[in-house]
Design a protein around this motif. Structure first.
Motif, mmCIF file in Angstrom:
data_model
loop_
_atom_site.group_PDB
_atom_site.id
_atom_site.type_symbol
_atom_site.label_atom_id
_atom_site.label_comp_id
_atom_site.label_asym_id
_atom_site.label_seq_id
_atom_site.Cartn_x
_atom_site.Cartn_y
_atom_site.Cartn_z
ATOM 1 N N THR A 125 0.443 -3.389 7.049
ATOM 2 C CA THR A 125 0.509 -4.850 6.891
ATOM 3 C C THR A 125 1.665 -5.237 5.969
ATOM 4 O OG1 THR A 125 -1.327 -4.564 5.343
ATOM 5 C CG2 THR A 125 -1.840 -5.532 7.463
ATOM 6 N N GLY A 126 1.915 -4.420 4.944
ATOM 7 C CA GLY A 126 3.053 -4.704 4.054
ATOM 8 C C GLY A 126 4.371 -4.710 4.829
ATOM 9 N N ARG A 185 6.948 -7.729 5.432
ATOM 10 C CA ARG A 185 8.365 -7.621 5.026
ATOM 11 C C ARG A 185 9.301 -7.882 6.209
ATOM 12 N NH1 ARG A 185 6.038 -4.159 1.260
ATOM 13 N NH2 ARG A 185 5.900 -2.467 2.764
ATOM 14 N N ASP A 223 0.400 -10.745 -5.646
ATOM 15 C CA ASP A 223 -0.914 -11.251 -5.214
ATOM 16 C C ASP A 223 -1.159 -10.862 -3.755
ATOM 17 O OD1 ASP A 223 -1.271 -12.508 -7.634
ATOM 18 O OD2 ASP A 223 -0.636 -14.487 -6.915
ATOM 19 N N ARG A 273 -7.997 -4.862 2.805
ATOM 20 C CA ARG A 273 -7.844 -4.892 1.356
ATOM 21 C C ARG A 273 -8.876 -5.794 0.686
ATOM 22 N NH1 ARG A 273 -1.850 -3.473 1.234
ATOM 23 N NH2 ARG A 273 -1.380 -3.174 -0.942
ATOM 24 N N VAL A 308 -1.996 -11.696 0.073
ATOM 25 C CA VAL A 308 -1.799 -12.809 1.005
ATOM 26 C C VAL A 308 -3.203 -13.254 1.458
ATOM 27 C CG1 VAL A 308 -0.748 -13.413 3.234
ATOM 28 C CG2 VAL A 308 0.416 -11.800 1.693
ATOM 29 N N ARG A 367 10.430 3.881 -6.966
ATOM 30 C CA ARG A 367 10.704 3.329 -5.638
ATOM 31 C C ARG A 367 11.489 2.034 -5.768
ATOM 32 N NH1 ARG A 367 5.614 2.203 -1.818
ATOM 33 N NH2 ARG A 367 5.462 0.245 -2.938
ATOM 34 N N LYS A 385 0.552 6.109 0.996
ATOM 35 C CA LYS A 385 0.002 5.831 2.329
ATOM 36 C C LYS A 385 1.101 5.790 3.390
ATOM 37 C CE LYS A 385 -1.822 1.888 0.930
ATOM 38 N NZ LYS A 385 -1.656 1.743 -0.528
ATOM 39 N N ARG A 429 -0.677 -5.990 -9.196
ATOM 40 C CA ARG A 429 -1.126 -5.383 -7.934
ATOM 41 C C ARG A 429 -2.315 -4.460 -8.172
ATOM 42 N NH1 ARG A 429 4.469 -3.256 -6.455
ATOM 43 N NH2 ARG A 429 3.545 -2.121 -4.712
ATOM 44 N N PRO A 484 -1.707 0.796 -4.686
ATOM 45 C CA PRO A 484 -0.259 0.739 -4.484
ATOM 46 C C PRO A 484 0.391 2.013 -5.027
ATOM 47 C CG PRO A 484 -1.048 -1.331 -5.404
ATOM 48 C CD PRO A 484 -2.218 -0.386 -5.404
ATOM 49 N N GLY A 538 -2.795 -0.299 4.392
ATOM 50 C CA GLY A 538 -2.716 -1.573 3.666
ATOM 51 C C GLY A 538 -3.691 -2.612 4.208
ATOM 52 N N THR A 552 -3.746 -12.837 7.074
ATOM 53 C CA THR A 552 -3.583 -11.387 7.224
ATOM 54 C C THR A 552 -4.411 -10.859 8.392
ATOM 55 O OG1 THR A 552 -3.325 -11.321 4.822
ATOM 56 C CG2 THR A 552 -3.635 -9.227 5.934
ATOM 57 N N GLN A 597 -11.812 -8.798 5.060
ATOM 58 C CA GLN A 597 -10.927 -8.098 6.013
ATOM 59 C C GLN A 597 -11.655 -6.910 6.646
ATOM 60 O OE1 GLN A 597 -7.108 -7.060 4.266
ATOM 61 N NE2 GLN A 597 -6.775 -9.138 3.515
ATOM 62 N N MET A 606 3.475 -12.221 -2.137
ATOM 63 C CA MET A 606 3.878 -10.827 -2.338
ATOM 64 C C MET A 606 4.782 -10.658 -3.541
ATOM 65 S SD MET A 606 4.490 -9.752 1.599
ATOM 66 C CE MET A 606 5.002 -8.067 1.327
ATOM 67 N N ARG A 658 12.413 -3.889 -3.300
ATOM 68 C CA ARG A 658 11.209 -4.730 -3.287
ATOM 69 C C ARG A 658 11.004 -5.361 -4.659
ATOM 70 N NH1 ARG A 658 6.211 -1.615 -0.542
ATOM 71 N NH2 ARG A 658 5.179 -3.136 -1.897
HETATM 72 P P1 ADP Z 1 1.624 -1.316 -1.765
HETATM 73 O O1 ADP Z 1 0.394 -0.705 -1.182
HETATM 74 O O2 ADP Z 1 2.595 -0.275 -2.251
HETATM 75 O O3 ADP Z 1 1.331 -2.373 -2.799
HETATM 76 P P2 ADP Z 1 2.186 -2.795 0.701
HETATM 77 O O4 ADP Z 1 3.504 -2.710 1.353
HETATM 78 O O5 ADP Z 1 1.013 -2.209 1.402
HETATM 79 O O6 ADP Z 1 2.433 -2.097 -0.696
HETATM 80 O O7 ADP Z 1 1.825 -4.320 0.343
HETATM 81 C C1 ADP Z 1 2.723 -5.137 -0.339
HETATM 82 C C2 ADP Z 1 2.143 -6.542 -0.510
HETATM 83 O O8 ADP Z 1 1.885 -7.126 0.784
HETATM 84 C C3 ADP Z 1 0.819 -6.650 -1.246
HETATM 85 O O9 ADP Z 1 0.975 -6.648 -2.653
HETATM 86 C C4 ADP Z 1 0.286 -7.987 -0.698
HETATM 87 O O10 ADP Z 1 0.926 -9.088 -1.295
HETATM 88 C C5 ADP Z 1 0.731 -7.966 0.756
HETATM 89 N N1 ADP Z 1 -0.325 -7.372 1.623
HETATM 90 C C6 ADP Z 1 -0.226 -6.208 2.323
HETATM 91 N N2 ADP Z 1 -1.367 -5.967 2.989
HETATM 92 C C7 ADP Z 1 -2.224 -6.985 2.685
HETATM 93 C C8 ADP Z 1 -3.576 -7.291 3.028
HETATM 94 N N3 ADP Z 1 -4.287 -6.502 3.819
HETATM 95 N N4 ADP Z 1 -4.119 -8.437 2.531
HETATM 96 C C9 ADP Z 1 -3.431 -9.245 1.741
HETATM 97 N N5 ADP Z 1 -2.162 -9.004 1.357
HETATM 98 C C10 ADP Z 1 -1.549 -7.889 1.809
#
Ligand code: ADP
Length: 190
Positions: free
Chosen positions: A32-33, A37, A58, A89, A60, A128, A14, A146, A10, A86, A65, A93, A54, A134
């Motif tokens: 994916t984030g 959102r 944690d 993870r 998801v 940020r 990226k 995270r 995080p 993202g 996902t 996956q 989120m 967020r």
């Molecule tokens: P960052 O990389 O800055 O933590 P992201 O926007 O990529 O932010 O992700 C934010 C949140 O979204 C994660 O902390 C998680 O809860 C969820 N998330 C994103 N991508 C995944 C994934 N591939 N698997 C599970 N949860 C995810």
């Protein structure tokens, strides 16, 4: 066809870099984030479910996902390639992504990891959080969680892609332009 996994903890940058790379290489960027959102904003069932994980920092659950990611890819049947930001993870996956893309005959070209020391990541995320709105960026305990998720479930993917000779590590410290240049050199060499 170039399919790139843009990887890193995080706050590694990226999303920022994916924005430049998608234009340079005409790729579809799937974060994916961001998809989660957008679902939260739209009050969808997926958004409600994702939010409960989120907000705590944690991950998801995998099934949710993975299904969502496949749907996003299938929305772009004529894409020249994808930047996955993202995702993956977790190991399951990564396996699901390989199975899905290999079945289409368009495998992952490389996993490019942005490498940044943890203290700098925490500073970037708290910064940020001042403007992103967020909840997961605004509290150091959530940020630490995270990182913990990253260390325990995600970092192992470096080995997964190394075993396929697809891992490329990039120094993620420097100006945005410098890092874009490093990424371009890596992508052009694929
Ligand atoms: P960052 O990389 O800055 O933590 P992201 O926007 O990529 O932010 O992700 C934010 C949140 O979204 C994660 O902390 C998680 O809860 C969820 N998330 C994103 N991508 C995944 C994934 N591939 N698997 C599970 N949860 C995810």
């Amino acid at each position: 066809m170039k399919n790139i996994v843009l990887f890193g903890p995080p706050g590694a940058g990226k999303g920022t870099q994916a924005d430049f790379l998608k234009t340079l290489y005409h790729l579809i960027h799937i974060s994916t984030g961001d998809v989660f959102r957008n679902n939260i904003k739209g009050n969808t069932a997926l958004g409600l479910l994702a939010k409960s994980y989120m907000d705590k920092g944690d991950l998801v659950p995998d099934k949710v996902t993975i299904d969502m990611l496949k749907d996003e890819v299938d929305k772009h049947p004529h894409a020249k390639g994808f930047i996955f930001d993202g995702f993956p993870r977790t190991s399951s996956q990564a396996t699901a992504l390989d199975n899905f893309l290999n079945a289409k005959g368009t495998p992952i070209s490389a996993m490019i990891a942005l490498e940044v020391p943890e203290q700098l990541l925490v500073e970037r995320l708290l910064n940020r959080g001042l403007t992103s709105g967020r909840p997961d960026d605004q509290d150091e305990a959530k940020i630490r969680n995270r990182f913990n998720e990253y260390e325990t479930k995600t970092a192992i993917l470096v080995d997964y892609y190394s075993a396929q000779h697809k891992f490329i590590g990039i120094n993620g410290v420097g100006s945005i332009e410098e890092i874009t240049d490093r990424l371009r050199k890596a992508i052009d060499s694929l």
